[in-house]
Enzyme design. Structure first.
Site, PDB file in Angstrom:
ATOM      1  N   HIS A 136      81.703 -18.910 -79.025  1.00 33.02           N
ATOM      2  CA  HIS A 136      81.336 -20.299 -80.159  1.00 33.02           C
ATOM      3  C   HIS A 136      80.138 -20.659 -79.926  1.00 33.02           C
ATOM      4  O   HIS A 136      79.040 -20.187 -78.612  1.00 33.02           O
ATOM      5  CB  HIS A 136      82.206 -21.622 -79.620  1.00 33.02           C
ATOM      6  N   ASP A 213      84.307 -19.875 -70.622  1.00 38.92           N
ATOM      7  CA  ASP A 213      84.990 -20.994 -71.730  1.00 38.92           C
ATOM      8  C   ASP A 213      86.114 -20.960 -72.121  1.00 38.92           C
ATOM      9  O   ASP A 213      86.181 -19.909 -72.494  1.00 38.92           O
ATOM     10  CB  ASP A 213      83.808 -20.627 -73.158  1.00 38.92           C
ATOM     11  N   GLN A 216      89.885 -21.917 -75.249  1.00 37.94           N
ATOM     12  CA  GLN A 216      91.313 -20.881 -76.215  1.00 37.94           C
ATOM     13  C   GLN A 216      92.241 -20.974 -75.115  1.00 37.94           C
ATOM     14  O   GLN A 216      93.033 -19.789 -75.579  1.00 37.94           O
ATOM     15  CB  GLN A 216      90.907 -20.090 -77.317  1.00 37.94           C
ATOM     16  N   LYS A 239      92.663 -29.682 -76.987  1.00 43.01           N
ATOM     17  CA  LYS A 239      93.578 -28.148 -77.350  1.00 43.01           C
ATOM     18  C   LYS A 239      95.117 -27.935 -75.822  1.00 43.01           C
ATOM     19  O   LYS A 239      95.406 -26.750 -76.741  1.00 43.01           O
ATOM     20  CB  LYS A 239      92.446 -27.019 -77.081  1.00 43.01           C
ATOM     21  N   CYS A 377      83.198 -21.626 -86.179  1.00 39.89           N
ATOM     22  CA  CYS A 377      82.034 -21.845 -85.201  1.00 39.89           C
ATOM     23  C   CYS A 377      81.453 -21.178 -84.487  1.00 39.89           C
ATOM     24  O   CYS A 377      80.826 -21.149 -82.908  1.00 39.89           O
ATOM     25  CB  CYS A 377      81.903 -23.375 -84.278  1.00 39.89           C
TER      26      CYS A 377
HETATM   27  N1  PLP Z   1      84.507 -23.043 -77.077  1.00 39.08           N
HETATM   28  C1  PLP Z   1      85.886 -22.086 -78.115  1.00 39.08           C
HETATM   29  C2  PLP Z   1      85.669 -20.395 -78.044  1.00 39.08           C
HETATM   30  C3  PLP Z   1      86.333 -22.711 -79.140  1.00 39.08           C
HETATM   31  O1  PLP Z   1      86.830 -23.106 -79.411  1.00 39.08           O
HETATM   32  C4  PLP Z   1      85.547 -24.229 -78.996  1.00 39.08           C
HETATM   33  C5  PLP Z   1      86.743 -25.643 -79.870  1.00 39.08           C
HETATM   34  O2  PLP Z   1      86.638 -25.293 -80.663  1.00 39.08           O
HETATM   35  C6  PLP Z   1      84.396 -24.874 -77.897  1.00 39.08           C
HETATM   36  C7  PLP Z   1      84.255 -24.122 -77.156  1.00 39.08           C
HETATM   37  C8  PLP Z   1      84.451 -26.178 -78.246  1.00 39.08           C
HETATM   38  O3  PLP Z   1      85.413 -27.065 -77.776  1.00 39.08           O
HETATM   39  P1  PLP Z   1      84.987 -28.879 -78.243  1.00 39.08           P
HETATM   40  O4  PLP Z   1      84.657 -28.892 -79.771  1.00 39.08           O
HETATM   41  O5  PLP Z   1      86.142 -29.152 -77.464  1.00 39.08           O
HETATM   42  O6  PLP Z   1      83.933 -29.090 -77.140  1.00 39.08           O
END
Ligand code: PLP
Length: 419
Positions: A136, A213, A216, A239, A377
């Site tokens: 992401h 990370d 998800q 999430k 993203c």
């Molecule tokens: N990493 C992953 C794999 C994500 O799916 C997301 C959000 O969709 C993020 C990071 C970023 O999360 P946040 O916008 O809640 O900081």
């Protein structure tokens, strides 16, 4: 792919009862454009159960006060609830100590914290960082920022045509200059569950710390940071059926202790003079300013709720939906699934040969169906697959087989209209 039957697993409380669970999420009772809401955008953000909504209302109705600094009753009550939430999170991910659990605004801020603090303190010109081809932007751009500042090199583990990481020659990614790895656990665009244990173990053979990370992941898979032996782990409350604006950075105490503060301000200090300051102990060293107290407490309520249903039962239910949806989607003319890894959860992404995802998403919205369309993203990953965007349906504990059928019927109408 064989399709599992939707046999309910027994939950912590009773048999998995999706209709009962749905009643706990008031937003799901809505109609959109006159049709019952079918919410399949859970990878973007999950809906909130009444217990989480109530927690926020209760906090502002009867508890609101700033934490840590007050001696009055409300401040003590608020501080206790805030720190109790931290303990719930510590237990949820099996951290050794609650001092390893830092409240942030979300995954993005947690990763930026590590990139900036660890990166500035310990990475130097010529060092290498390993990322994957399915990050992401939140786990790519912060590293690009520090790489630019410090003249670091970023190496990317490639993704194959199924959407799996190519880990056969993982060993060759490491040189004596490799100093950090930041890895996606579950892909938000493809649903791939990465073999992070293999990456962590290989990285540690080279004394390379690993950040996961888990944005998800926490809502689909049980996480044990001690078993995984990851050095850092980041996730977002929203999430995991909790509120927006709250997230977690887990870090091993020895590493967090060695890192300089990310932001300066109240609560993160021990002693301040006009010329210099010393810093508070963990976790407060990384929590400058007034925290998002109400939402931290509500994240604790979300975790209580998830535990009550049981993550294993939730995962089983979602996997049944994923397999059913996959089989049904493959029957649709001109549709291709992007991301066909053996190990997947939560997410199904697809494209049509001649229909743009934005047209698909807009059409489905008129049917009351919420899916996400775009690059999610993950622009470099879209580039890898030679596509600008996908349509993504993502599942949560409250989705039903009937909702998958509504999605499929909606897509059939999309095909009819746009062909
Ligand atoms: N990493 C992953 C794999 C994500 O799916 C997301 C959000 O969709 C993020 C990071 C970023 O999360 P946040 O916008 O809640 O900081």
């Amino acid at each position: 792919m064989s399709v599992k039957t939707l046999t309910p697993l027994t939950t912590g409380v009773d048999e998995y009862n999706v209709e009962k669970i749905r009643k706990d999420f008031p937003i799901l009772a809505q109609t959109i454009h006159g049709k019952p809401l079918v919410y399949l955008d859970n990878a973007a953000t999950a809906q909130k159960p009444q217990a989480v909504i109530d927690s926020i209302v209760e906090y502002y109705t009867s508890m609101n006060a700033n934490v840590h600094r007050g001696v009055h009753h409300l401040s003590e009550v608020s501080t206790k609830a805030f720190e109790d939430a931290r303990i719930k999170i510590k237990e949820f991910i099996n951290a050794k100590s609650e001092s390893e659990v830092i409240f942030t605004r979300g995954t993005t801020e947690a990763i930026n914290l590590v990139a900036a603090s660890y990166g500035r303190a310990f990475l130097k010109e010529g060092d290498e960082i390993i990322l994957t081809g399915m990050e992401h932007h939140s786990n790519l751009v912060p590293w690009q920022l520090i790489a630019k500042e410090k003249q670091l090199k970023i190496k990317i583990i490639p993704v194959d045509d199924n959407g799996e990481l190519v880990l056969d020659d993982l060993e060759n990614f490491f040189t004596e200059k490799t100093k950090f790895a930041a890895i996606n656990y579950v892909s938000n665009s493809l649903g791939t569950i990465n073999d992070v244990k293999k990456i962590i173990d290989t990285s540690h053979l080279h004394s390379v710390p690993v950040l996961l990370d888990a944005a998800q992941t926490v809502n689909h898979l049980e996480i044990d940071v001690q078993k995984l032996d990851c050095d850092f782990l980041a996730f977002s409350g929203h999430k995991l059926y909790g509120p927006t604006g709250i997230g977690i950075l887990y870090g091993k105490k020895s590493l967090l202790d060695s890192m300089p503060p990310y932001m300066g301000g109240g609560d993160m200090i021990a002693k301040v003079t006009y010329s210099e300051s010393t810093y508070n102990e963990l976790p407060h060293k990384f929590e400058a300013g007034t925290s998002n107290i109400a939402d931290a407490i509500a994240l604790g309520a979300a975790i209580d709720y998830v535990k009550q249903i049981g993550l294993e039962a939730i995962a089983h239910h979602e996997n049944c939906l994923l397999e059913y949806a996959t089989a049904e989607l493959l029957n649709l003319e001109g549709l291709k699934i992007i991301g066909t890894a053996k190990n997947k959860c939560g997410v199904i992404s697809f494209v049509f040969d001649t229909i743009h995802p934005h047209d698909v998403g807009t059409f489905l919205d008129f049917e009351g169906i919420a899916v996400r369309t775009g690059h999610h993203c993950t622009q470099p990953l879209m580039h890898r697959f030679g596509i600008p965007a996908t349509t993504r349906a993502s599942f949560a504990m409250y989705n039903t087989k009937n909702e998958v059928d509504i999605l499929i019927n909606g897509l059939k109408r999309v095909i009819k209209v746009f062909k």
